[in-house]
Design an enzyme around this catalytic site. Structure first.
Site, PDB file in Angstrom:
ATOM      1  N   ASP A  84       0.868  -1.165   0.000  1.00  0.00           N
ATOM      2  CA  ASP A  84       0.000   0.000   0.000  1.00  0.00           C
ATOM      3  C   ASP A  84       0.916   1.229   0.000  1.00  0.00           C
ATOM      4  OD1 ASP A  84      -2.300   1.764   0.628  1.00  0.00           O
ATOM      5  OD2 ASP A  84      -1.374   1.838   2.616  1.00  0.00           O
ATOM      6  N   ASP A  86      -0.231   5.123   0.915  1.00  0.00           N
ATOM      7  CA  ASP A  86      -0.529   6.057   1.999  1.00  0.00           C
ATOM      8  C   ASP A  86      -0.588   5.345   3.343  1.00  0.00           C
ATOM      9  OD1 ASP A  86      -1.098   8.509   0.358  1.00  0.00           O
ATOM     10  OD2 ASP A  86      -2.607   7.158  -0.481  1.00  0.00           O
TER      11      ASP A  86
END
Length: 290
Positions: A84, A86
């Site tokens: 991922d 953020d």
């Protein structure tokens, strides 16, 4: 945290696709997926697209595998890591509560939050809105995301982890619900490239497993030879579990110890509080093979 195996029956069918329906059998950490032909993943995703595209009126929910016990077994092979962005590769800077209130309004935010204490999936909610209302919502979301770009900081330990993966010739991919502009700026500032790097423009976003399956297909690897690493139990762990990959939850503050997450029926294979811990758990639990 050890790797979680399947329930005592040893078998679990992932029913989200009528064609790509791997049977996963737990043999300790080395879960073997019996696939009729991995080369069919692309065609499967095409079928998945026709049935599950966000614009389609026929939406489906996906059952989450429930891994319930821990075992000791031979090390599994790992050929790729998908991150991922953020809150995982970058320090979290987006005020999601403020974003959701701006999109939904204060009263609607409170109502939806009470029904979803573990988090609001704003992208899913606005899919059913009228086109003009949806367009305005995306503009608000993109504005918050661009503000986050201005404050972008690389997560401590990210560079060291990438150096380690490169030394082992392990592939690096990225899946984010953010926009492509944010991914491009992240690559420029970080100096490391993740490929494939799938943003919201891909058309399907976590916890939908399609982005992760697309990356596995492009790498020509099986899902159980990949680990998904992220800071969201619902989005990142949910995506990884549905795809049949290993999962690692980054929980810096211990927020997932809250009772709000007790009923989500999702258990990551690993849980860490820093990216620095990931390097050690990969070394200890996997055969790192390109």
């Amino acid at each position: 945290m050890g790797i979680m195996r399947l329930s005592s029956s040893g078998l679990l069918k992932l029913k989200w696709s009528p064609v790509f329906n791997p049977i996963c059998r737990a043999a300790g950490r080395n879960r073997i997926f019996l696939l009729s032909a991995f080369s069919t993943i692309h065609s499967t995703l095409s079928l998945y697209s026709s049935c599950h595209h966000p614009s389609s009126p026929h939406r489906y929910s996906f059952p989450m595998p429930n891994f319930s016990s821990t075992v000791s077994a031979p090390r599994g092979r790992l050929r790729g890591v998908v991150f991922d962005m953020d809150g995982t590769l970058t320090v979290p800077v987006i005020d999601f509560a403020a974003m959701h209130k701006s999109v939904l309004g204060d009263e609607e935010y409170v109502r939806i939050k009470s029904l979803n204490p573990s988090g609001i999936d704003i992208l899913h909610i606005i899919q059913s809105w009228a086109p003009e209302k949806q367009r305005r919502a995306y503009e608000v979301i993109a504005d918050f995301e661009r503000q986050g770009i201005d404050r972008l900081q690389i997560m401590p330990g990210a560079a060291e982890l990438c150096t380690f993966l490169d030394s082992k010739n392990i592939r690096r991919g990225l899946i984010t619900r953010n926009i492509k502009e944010a991914v491009d700026i992240f690559h420029q500032r970080f100096g490391w490239t993740f490929h494939p790097a799938l943003s919201r423009e891909f058309g399907y976003y976590k916890p939908n497993p399609a982005p992760l399956l697309h990356i596995c297909s492009s790498w020509d690897v099986l899902p159980n030879e990949v680990i998904m690493i992220g800071d969201s139990l619902r989005d990142d762990v949910g995506c990884g579990k549905q795809a049949g990959a290993f999962t690692c939850l980054l929980d810096e503050t211990g927020r997932y110890n809250s009772e709000h997450y007790a009923n989500m029926d999702l258990e990551p294979d690993f849980k860490v509080s820093t990216l620095g811990e990931v390097l050690h758990l990969l070394n200890a639990n996997f055969e790192l093979a390109p």
